[in-house]
Design a protein around this motif. Structure first.
Motif, short mmCIF file in Angstrom:
data_model
loop_
_atom_site.label_atom_id
_atom_site.label_comp_id
_atom_site.label_asym_id
_atom_site.label_seq_id
_atom_site.Cartn_x
_atom_site.Cartn_y
_atom_site.Cartn_z
N PHE A 188 0.84 -1.20 0.00
CA PHE A 188 0.00 0.00 0.00
C PHE A 188 0.87 1.25 0.00
N GLN A 189 2.03 1.19 0.65
CA GLN A 189 2.97 2.31 0.61
C GLN A 189 3.46 2.52 -0.82
N ALA A 190 3.77 1.44 -1.52
CA ALA A 190 4.20 1.53 -2.92
C ALA A 190 3.11 2.16 -3.78
N ILE A 204 11.04 0.28 -10.93
CA ILE A 204 10.72 -0.85 -10.04
C ILE A 204 11.84 -1.04 -9.02
N THR A 205 13.09 -0.93 -9.47
CA THR A 205 14.23 -1.08 -8.55
C THR A 205 14.20 -0.01 -7.46
N GLN A 206 13.96 1.24 -7.88
CA GLN A 206 13.89 2.34 -6.91
C GLN A 206 12.72 2.15 -5.95
N VAL A 211 10.38 0.89 -0.44
CA VAL A 211 9.42 0.23 0.47
C VAL A 211 9.99 -1.01 1.15
N GLY A 212 11.17 -1.45 0.72
CA GLY A 212 11.81 -2.58 1.39
C GLY A 212 11.31 -3.94 0.95
N LEU A 213 10.93 -4.07 -0.33
CA LEU A 213 10.56 -5.37 -0.90
C LEU A 213 11.45 -5.62 -2.11
N LYS A 217 9.16 -9.71 -5.84
CA LYS A 217 8.05 -9.81 -4.90
C LYS A 217 7.12 -8.61 -5.04
N LEU A 218 7.71 -7.42 -5.24
CA LEU A 218 6.90 -6.22 -5.43
C LEU A 218 6.01 -6.35 -6.65
#
Length: 292
Positions: A188-190, A204-206, A211-213, A217-218
């Motif tokens: 939800f943060q993403a 996507i990498t940034q 968010v720490g995933l 997985k993200l």
């Protein structure tokens, strides 16, 4: 802070939205014994619940659907930060009203929410869930509708009934997400990050670092939770914003395209036509004809 208050059967519904420039505290008290449901479309606000010299907190509320019992001795406070605008839908009904429910609904409450029907404290928290994709869409429709007057009222009532039906379905099916609460919060943060920065979204990498995933997985879990890949979601946000600019501002088609992050006018026009079935110029012409 804007609040719509509507009546639905024996319920009072508060539809709240904020986009504040400073931190505000929004307080709410309940009149008598009541059952409540709350659906948080966005915000990540801090919900403070005070009763009997006790204070409880709910953090990271974005995407949550909760239910609870409360009475006049409970004080609720939303702490809303300027960078975390709130969208919430709260539904309250007096406990005594549940006696007049149809048997099917009454059975749901008796089977799955007995602790709320027979509370032992002034505040009792019931089951909470991260909203399913269907629930998220219903919330989005409530806040994005352009209907007015009685048509808007009918539409809002239909979406609120849908939200409650989905919540009851989760209760009765005991459907659990395979994702952990921590991962849900990160997803939800993403979503909030790309919603805010749709014109210049992170890679996507940034985003995964923010968010720490990990990236895989993200991408996988974002699509699973929200029903759409990350950058398809970004494109949808861009086009929705562009439509709003064309309808409600004096910006040209080119200026609208640039503002939402499109460098190529032809790419913008083609994507816009694919989504809305009309060209950006057609929307702009409709805007001017309606103004004249």
């Amino acid at each position: 802070m804007t609040t719509d208050i509507i009546e639905l059967h024996d319920c009072i519904v508060l539809i709240e939205q904020s986009n504040t420039t400073k931190t505000i505290i929004q307080k709410c008290e309940i009149d008598g014994d009541a059952l409540g449901f709350a659906f948080y479309g966005s915000g990540n606000v801090e919900l403070e619940i005070k009763h009997n010299k006790q204070t409880k907190y709910l953090l990271n509320t974005t995407g949550l659907a909760i239910c609870f019992f409360g009475n006049q001795k409970v004080e609720f406070s939303h702490k809303i930060e300027p960078d975390k605008p709130l969208q919430s839908i709260s539904i309250f009904t007096k406990l005594k009203n549940l006696k007049s429910l149809p048997e099917a609904e009454k059975e749901i409450f008796e089977s799955y929410l007995p602790q709320l029907l027979n509370p032992k404290e002034h505040f009792v928290k019931g089951p909470s869930f991260y909203m399913t994709l269907e629930m998220q869409l219903a919330v989005q429709k409530i806040f994005n509708t352009t209907y007015t007057g009685n048509t808007r009222l009918l539409f809002l009532k239909s979406q609120i009934n849908e939200l409650l039906a989905h919540f009851y379905a989760l209760l009765s099916s005991e459907k659990k997400s395979d994702l952990s609460e921590a991962d849900n919060n990160k997803l939800f943060q993403a979503k909030e990050i790309v919603t805010t920065h749709y014109s210049t979204p992170p890679s996507i990498t940034q985003l995964s670092q923010m968010v720490g995933l990990n990236s895989n997985k993200l991408k996988k879990n974002f699509k699973e939770l929200f029903g759409i890949p990350v950058f398809k979601y970004v494109q949808e946000e861009r086009l929705n914003k562009a439509y709003e600019l064309l309808r409600e501002s004096e910006k040209t088609v080119q200026e609208s395209a640039w503002e939402v992050g499109y460098e190529s006018l032809s790419s913008f026009s083609n994507a816009f036509h694919k989504k809305f079935g009309m060209r950006p110029n057609d929307v702009k012409q409709q805007f001017f004809s309606n103004k004249s």
